[in-house]
Design an enzyme around this catalytic site. Structure first.
Site, PDB file in Angstrom:
ATOM      1  N   ASN A   9       0.871  -1.178   0.000  1.00  0.00           N
ATOM      2  CA  ASN A   9       0.000   0.000   0.000  1.00  0.00           C
ATOM      3  C   ASN A   9       0.905   1.224   0.000  1.00  0.00           C
ATOM      4  O   ASN A   9       1.480   1.573   1.024  1.00  0.00           O
ATOM      5  CB  ASN A   9      -0.883  -0.036   1.255  1.00  0.00           C
ATOM      6  N   TRP A  10       1.031   1.833  -1.166  1.00  0.00           N
ATOM      7  CA  TRP A  10       1.971   2.959  -1.292  1.00  0.00           C
ATOM      8  C   TRP A  10       1.411   4.252  -0.702  1.00  0.00           C
ATOM      9  O   TRP A  10       2.126   5.248  -0.615  1.00  0.00           O
ATOM     10  CB  TRP A  10       2.331   3.175  -2.779  1.00  0.00           C
ATOM     11  N   LYS A  11       0.155   4.247  -0.351  1.00  0.00           N
ATOM     12  CA  LYS A  11      -0.504   5.444   0.209  1.00  0.00           C
ATOM     13  C   LYS A  11      -0.255   6.658  -0.711  1.00  0.00           C
ATOM     14  O   LYS A  11      -0.211   6.497  -1.915  1.00  0.00           O
ATOM     15  CB  LYS A  11      -0.034   5.696   1.650  1.00  0.00           C
ATOM     16  N   HIS A  94      -9.392   0.952   5.125  1.00  0.00           N
ATOM     17  CA  HIS A  94      -8.088   1.130   5.789  1.00  0.00           C
ATOM     18  C   HIS A  94      -8.289   2.067   6.989  1.00  0.00           C
ATOM     19  O   HIS A  94      -9.108   2.987   6.919  1.00  0.00           O
ATOM     20  CB  HIS A  94      -7.080   1.711   4.794  1.00  0.00           C
ATOM     21  N   GLU A  96      -6.705   4.525   7.976  1.00  0.00           N
ATOM     22  CA  GLU A  96      -6.549   5.947   7.649  1.00  0.00           C
ATOM     23  C   GLU A  96      -7.836   6.480   7.012  1.00  0.00           C
ATOM     24  O   GLU A  96      -8.210   7.636   7.223  1.00  0.00           O
ATOM     25  CB  GLU A  96      -5.325   6.142   6.739  1.00  0.00           C
ATOM     26  N   GLU A 166      -5.197  -5.066  10.803  1.00  0.00           N
ATOM     27  CA  GLU A 166      -4.176  -4.027  10.954  1.00  0.00           C
ATOM     28  C   GLU A 166      -4.412  -3.266  12.256  1.00  0.00           C
ATOM     29  O   GLU A 166      -5.219  -2.326  12.286  1.00  0.00           O
ATOM     30  CB  GLU A 166      -4.249  -3.050   9.779  1.00  0.00           C
ATOM     31  N   GLY A 172       2.591   2.244  10.656  1.00  0.00           N
ATOM     32  CA  GLY A 172       3.504   3.369  10.451  1.00  0.00           C
ATOM     33  C   GLY A 172       4.223   3.812  11.709  1.00  0.00           C
ATOM     34  O   GLY A 172       4.832   4.873  11.747  1.00  0.00           O
ATOM     35  N   SER A 212       3.648  -2.212  10.312  1.00  0.00           N
ATOM     36  CA  SER A 212       5.114  -2.211  10.465  1.00  0.00           C
ATOM     37  C   SER A 212       5.768  -3.544  10.104  1.00  0.00           C
ATOM     38  O   SER A 212       6.736  -3.965  10.748  1.00  0.00           O
ATOM     39  CB  SER A 212       5.512  -1.780  11.888  1.00  0.00           C
ATOM     40  N   GLY A 233       2.857  -1.104   4.311  1.00  0.00           N
ATOM     41  CA  GLY A 233       2.904   0.312   3.969  1.00  0.00           C
ATOM     42  C   GLY A 233       4.331   0.745   3.682  1.00  0.00           C
ATOM     43  O   GLY A 233       4.871   0.535   2.596  1.00  0.00           O
ATOM     44  N   GLY A 234       4.984   1.327   4.685  1.00  0.00           N
ATOM     45  CA  GLY A 234       6.311   1.924   4.519  1.00  0.00           C
ATOM     46  C   GLY A 234       7.329   1.035   3.816  1.00  0.00           C
ATOM     47  O   GLY A 234       8.048   1.493   2.916  1.00  0.00           O
TER      48      GLY A 234
HETATM   49  C1  PEP Z   1      -0.653   0.051   6.101  1.00  0.00           C
HETATM   50  O1  PEP Z   1      -0.751   1.229   5.826  1.00  0.00           O
HETATM   51  O2  PEP Z   1      -1.519  -0.731   5.717  1.00  0.00           O
HETATM   52  C2  PEP Z   1       0.496  -0.368   6.879  1.00  0.00           C
HETATM   53  C3  PEP Z   1       0.466  -1.555   7.411  1.00  0.00           C
HETATM   54  O3  PEP Z   1       1.541   0.528   7.018  1.00  0.00           O
HETATM   55  P1  PEP Z   1       2.997   0.221   7.655  1.00  0.00           P
HETATM   56  O4  PEP Z   1       3.470  -1.062   7.059  1.00  0.00           O
HETATM   57  O5  PEP Z   1       3.828   1.392   7.259  1.00  0.00           O
HETATM   58  O6  PEP Z   1       2.808   0.098   9.132  1.00  0.00           O
END
Ligand code: PEP
Length: 249
Positions: A9-11, A94, A96, A166, A172, A212, A233-234
């Site tokens: 997920n590049w956001k 999600h 967010e 999640e 994040g 994470s 994500g990251g």
């Molecule tokens: C996400 O946004 O779905 C996520 C899990 O982010 P991160 O891996 O950066 O915690």
């Protein structure tokens, strides 16, 4: 047998050139014979990423969509538009979206129905906040999100979704859930699938962990019996780290 699904997920990150380069690097090196891989770039780069992964088994997904097929919904994307541009998946609900844009379980539910009707695989996200975890509310919150987001779906339809657990406190933040913490919630979700639908559905629906995930913690998380992949994500923003999660050592 559930096939592992690793989705990035590049956001709201990367530019066009970086998106194309990252998609090409993943398509060239990801071990898609063993694992399903998906990339979810910003919507304006979807077509470019579909083009960059053409000829590979890497799937492309949206990060969100609206439930209506068309109309006066300024700024929104329809399920049909995601299909049209070459997506096979879409992330829905999600944290967010839920926290920053006020999406309710009912919104997620409308979107889940619409995604399935359009032939997209929805990745439906659920997860508790730190306050909810510390207040002992994790199970209740997960159940409420699960039931509210999937309301009205038949067992057959639920067989076509992916669930992503999640924990909001792990997204994040660098604070990853321990394999035991994650596995406990995944096992609860699997039980909910069985009691709400049936044993066959419970055995077949993939439940990803997100929060994470990095190359150095992926193997232990993915080794848990009820963890069927990762929503990343990251660490999905760099080819090395994403590939290190797809094929952890
Ligand atoms: C996400 O946004 O779905 C996520 C899990 O982010 P991160 O891996 O950066 O915690």
């Amino acid at each position: 047998m559930r096939r592992t699904l690793i989705a990035g997920n590049w956001k709201m990150n990367l530019n066009l050139q970086q998106s194309e380069a990252l998609a090409k690097a993943v398509a060239e090196s990801a071990d898609t014979d063993s694992v399903d891989v998906a990339l979810c770039p910003p919507s304006v780069y979807l077509a470019a990423v579909v083009n960059a992964v053409a000829g590979s088994k890497v799937a492309v997904g949206g990060q969100n969509m609206y439930h209506a097929a068309e109309g006066a919904y300024t700024g929104e994307l329809s399920p049909g538009m995601l299909k049209d541009v070459g997506c096979s998946m879409v992330i829905l609900g999600h944290s967010e979206r839920r926290q920053l844009f006020g999406e309710s379980n009912q919104d997620v539910c409308l979107k889940t129905h619409a995604a399935l009707a359009a032939g997209l695989t929805p990745i439906v996200c659920v997860g508790e906040t730190l306050q909810q975890r510390e207040g002992g509310e994790t199970s209740a919150v997960i159940r409420e999100q699960f039931e509210g987001s999937l309301k009205g779906l038949t067992a057959e339809q639920v067989g076509g979704i992916v669930i992503a657990y999640e924990p909001v406190w792990a997204i994040g933040t660098g604070k990853v859930a321990t394999p035991d913490q994650a596995e406990a919630v995944h096992a609860d979700l699997r039980k909910l699938l069985e009691t709400s639908y049936n044993a066959e559905i419970a055995a077949s629906v993939r439940i990803q962990y997100g929060g994470s995930v990095k190359p150095d913690n992926a193997a232990e998380l993915l080794a848990q019996p009820n963890i069927d992949g990762a929503l990343v994500g990251g660490a999905s923003l760099k080819a090395d780290s994403f590939l290190g999660i797809i094929s952890p050592r």
